[in-house]
Design an enzyme around this catalytic site. Sequence first.
Site, PDB file in Angstrom:
ATOM      1  N   ASN A 159       0.816  -1.234   0.000  1.00  0.00           N
ATOM      2  CA  ASN A 159       0.000   0.000   0.000  1.00  0.00           C
ATOM      3  C   ASN A 159       0.845   1.277   0.000  1.00  0.00           C
ATOM      4  OD1 ASN A 159       0.673  -0.560   2.682  1.00  0.00           O
ATOM      5  ND2 ASN A 159      -1.199   0.352   3.478  1.00  0.00           N
TER       6      ASN A 159
ATOM      7  N   GLY B 190       2.500  -5.239   7.590  1.00  0.00           N
ATOM      8  CA  GLY B 190       1.562  -6.018   6.786  1.00  0.00           C
ATOM      9  C   GLY B 190       0.352  -6.392   7.611  1.00  0.00           C
TER      10      GLY B 190
ATOM     11  N   CYS C 150      -3.131   1.844   6.498  1.00  0.00           N
ATOM     12  CA  CYS C 150      -3.330   1.259   7.825  1.00  0.00           C
ATOM     13  C   CYS C 150      -4.036   2.266   8.719  1.00  0.00           C
ATOM     14  CB  CYS C 150      -1.995   0.827   8.414  1.00  0.00           C
ATOM     15  SG  CYS C 150      -0.767   2.124   8.472  1.00  0.00           S
TER      16      CYS C 150
ATOM     17  N   GLU D 103       7.874   2.212  15.237  1.00  0.00           N
ATOM     18  CA  GLU D 103       8.700   2.850  14.206  1.00  0.00           C
ATOM     19  C   GLU D 103       8.588   4.349  14.452  1.00  0.00           C
ATOM     20  OE1 GLU D 103       7.418   1.322  10.338  1.00  0.00           O
ATOM     21  OE2 GLU D 103       8.861  -0.301  10.559  1.00  0.00           O
TER      22      GLU D 103
ATOM     23  N   GLU E 117       4.202  -3.879  12.429  1.00  0.00           N
ATOM     24  CA  GLU E 117       3.225  -2.811  12.178  1.00  0.00           C
ATOM     25  C   GLU E 117       2.096  -3.438  11.382  1.00  0.00           C
ATOM     26  OE1 GLU E 117       3.491  -0.052  13.602  1.00  0.00           O
ATOM     27  OE2 GLU E 117       5.606   0.155  14.070  1.00  0.00           O
TER      28      GLU E 117
HETATM   29  P1  NAD Z   1       0.457  -9.069   3.919  1.00  0.00           P
HETATM   30  O1  NAD Z   1       0.609  -9.406   5.351  1.00  0.00           O
HETATM   31  O2  NAD Z   1      -0.305  -9.991   3.054  1.00  0.00           O
HETATM   32  O3  NAD Z   1       1.911  -8.909   3.233  1.00  0.00           O
HETATM   33  C1  NAD Z   1       2.888  -8.041   3.748  1.00  0.00           C
HETATM   34  C2  NAD Z   1       4.266  -8.543   3.350  1.00  0.00           C
HETATM   35  O4  NAD Z   1       4.499  -9.795   3.985  1.00  0.00           O
HETATM   36  C3  NAD Z   1       4.436  -8.793   1.849  1.00  0.00           C
HETATM   37  O5  NAD Z   1       5.738  -8.420   1.450  1.00  0.00           O
HETATM   38  C4  NAD Z   1       4.272 -10.296   1.750  1.00  0.00           C
HETATM   39  O6  NAD Z   1       4.920 -10.864   0.630  1.00  0.00           O
HETATM   40  C5  NAD Z   1       4.932 -10.752   3.036  1.00  0.00           C
HETATM   41  N1  NAD Z   1       4.527 -12.092   3.480  1.00  0.00           N
HETATM   42  C6  NAD Z   1       3.384 -12.766   3.193  1.00  0.00           C
HETATM   43  N2  NAD Z   1       3.400 -13.987   3.770  1.00  0.00           N
HETATM   44  C7  NAD Z   1       4.561 -14.077   4.453  1.00  0.00           C
HETATM   45  C8  NAD Z   1       5.143 -15.081   5.271  1.00  0.00           C
HETATM   46  N3  NAD Z   1       4.540 -16.253   5.493  1.00  0.00           N
HETATM   47  N4  NAD Z   1       6.347 -14.820   5.838  1.00  0.00           N
HETATM   48  C9  NAD Z   1       6.968 -13.639   5.642  1.00  0.00           C
HETATM   49  N5  NAD Z   1       6.467 -12.654   4.857  1.00  0.00           N
HETATM   50  C10 NAD Z   1       5.272 -12.873   4.278  1.00  0.00           C
HETATM   51  O7  NAD Z   1      -0.151  -7.606   3.930  1.00  0.00           O
HETATM   52  P2  NAD Z   1      -0.648  -6.745   2.688  1.00  0.00           P
HETATM   53  O8  NAD Z   1      -1.975  -7.227   2.281  1.00  0.00           O
HETATM   54  O9  NAD Z   1       0.439  -6.666   1.689  1.00  0.00           O
HETATM   55  O10 NAD Z   1      -0.778  -5.294   3.384  1.00  0.00           O
HETATM   56  C11 NAD Z   1      -1.934  -4.796   3.923  1.00  0.00           C
HETATM   57  C12 NAD Z   1      -1.940  -4.889   5.431  1.00  0.00           C
HETATM   58  O11 NAD Z   1      -0.826  -4.164   5.967  1.00  0.00           O
HETATM   59  C13 NAD Z   1      -3.157  -4.255   6.051  1.00  0.00           C
HETATM   60  O12 NAD Z   1      -3.642  -5.073   7.087  1.00  0.00           O
HETATM   61  C14 NAD Z   1      -2.639  -2.933   6.604  1.00  0.00           C
HETATM   62  O13 NAD Z   1      -3.397  -2.379   7.646  1.00  0.00           O
HETATM   63  C15 NAD Z   1      -1.272  -3.318   7.032  1.00  0.00           C
HETATM   64  N6  NAD Z   1      -0.423  -2.139   7.170  1.00  0.00           N
HETATM   65  C16 NAD Z   1      -0.024  -1.754   8.416  1.00  0.00           C
HETATM   66  C17 NAD Z   1       0.746  -0.594   8.572  1.00  0.00           C
HETATM   67  C18 NAD Z   1       1.197  -0.143   9.919  1.00  0.00           C
HETATM   68  O14 NAD Z   1       2.097   0.687   9.980  1.00  0.00           O
HETATM   69  N7  NAD Z   1       0.642  -0.638  11.009  1.00  0.00           N
HETATM   70  C19 NAD Z   1       1.096   0.151   7.449  1.00  0.00           C
HETATM   71  C20 NAD Z   1       0.653  -0.280   6.196  1.00  0.00           C
HETATM   72  C21 NAD Z   1      -0.088  -1.436   6.063  1.00  0.00           C
END
Ligand code: NAD
Length: 475
Positions: free
Chosen positions: A148, A224, A280, A456, A246
């Site tokens: 995102n 994520g 997020c 962070e 995060e």
């Molecule tokens: P996601 O968890 O599907 O993926 C995030 C990252 O993790 C990607 O690079 C993905 O390839 C990797 N990943 C996936 N499976 C993994 C595994 N088994 N082991 C290690 N890495 C793995 O998230 P997304 O759909 O890409 O992002 C959206 C989410 O992120 C939303 O829930 C959003 O709220 C959150 N987010 C949080 C913040 C924050 O600062 N708190 C900021 C932005 C987004």
Amino acid sequence: MADMFVGGERVAFAGGDRLEVLDPATGAVVDTVPAGGAAEVDQAVRAAAGAFPAWWDVPAARRGELVAQAARHVWAHADELAPLLTREQGKPLREARMELHRFVETLDHYAGLARTLRGGYVPDLDEGAHGLIVRRPLGVVGAIVPWNFPTTLLGNKLGPALVTGNTVVAKPAETTPLTTLRVAELLHEAGIPAGVFNAVTGRGPEAGAALVEHPLVRKIGFTGSTPVGKQTMAGAAKGMKRVTLELGGSDPMIICDDADLDGAIKAASTGRFFNCGQACLAVKRLFVFDAVADEVADRLTARAARLKVGPGDAQGTQLGPLHSARGRELVEAQVADAVEGGAKVLHGGDRPEGLDQGFYLTPTLLLEPAEDSRVATEEVFGPALPIWRVRDLDEAIERANASPYGLGSSIWTRDLHRANRAIERVEAGYMWVNSHNKVYDELPFGGVKQSGYGKEHGAEALDYYTETKSVVVRG
Ligand code: NAD
């Protein structure tokens, strides 16, 4: 065809399996990147481990200068990077530039903090002995980033990691690797030595998991979803590694009856629809005092109707497509569930006409979904905002807290007593009073409950990328 960036150069991997990067505005393939796995991660981690001793030897002030210099170089390429980010992510060009600017600001911020690293000194510990608290970098850090805000969220990890003397292997999301790879190249061109920053592309369960479990990786900075954050924590626990997580959020905004409604309505709209609602810290649940609820709903509806939906690279676009077909289906299912449960659709809820190719959704406002509906209980990662009427502040706070998440939150009021009560009682890692959404590098940022672990931003982030060693010195 984009390759990975390891040890200061683009490296083509022989594996053959590649990931397609799509343009969310058309669904067309923009490029492909290697689907790296454990072997590629191992190569990148070894490059980072090899570069670590020399990078640690660089004086902290010089590391800061190099990071600041690299930030300038990236910004000088904003005209090239912003369209690339729009093409792979979908966001309007203006927002892509804002995102790149945040990346540069964050690197600058930590470049400035490089000179502030401190340890401790304890005199007269014992007869003829004093104590030192020595602060050291961790070594190789893994940075796992979602789609995102691919560059901003990379910067949040890169800034504190590099100035404290660590080296980094980043794993961008499958669908947004291109800007990261180009940024890696630019950082190196600007003087960040080979191996200090590496980027490996691949699927999460393969490349991401391999990075988490690699024995030479000492810490994972992860942004994520909450489910993958939990898996990351479990994987890191096997090696007793540090993690910063995060994760997802469902931020409440509370609008009281004495609020500056102009400001609140504008912030609710921007907060929900920025980046097509895929933030997020988006406003994800709106609680409005009864007395002003009709006015807020009417004015939000009018604003949503005026939003210009279109491709991110088209003049004047305010709301781009969602990032993926799957993401859109999920939001559509959440909206349908709310409607089935009795919510009134004030605006949107469908796909815009004439934009059939990309992953578009009209900005959507839902009045009074059921308390157990999906939009109330799950994270809504798209342009749909549920609105609820509340009697008073106690009810607003109780309902705001009725969520597994605790990331951001805001209250709009002119009453200091109400503001203070919300500051104390709302369960969230970040709170705004009479604003929403802007995050400052100066303030630590991170969620409570299932929104995360660790911080962070802020000077505190330096602690998350260093460890201390206590030393007894006897003369
Ligand atoms: P996601 O968890 O599907 O993926 C995030 C990252 O993790 C990607 O690079 C993905 O390839 C990797 N990943 C996936 N499976 C993994 C595994 N088994 N082991 C290690 N890495 C793995 O998230 P997304 O759909 O890409 O992002 C959206 C989410 O992120 C939303 O829930 C959003 O709220 C959150 N987010 C949080 C913040 C924050 O600062 N708190 C900021 C932005 C987004």
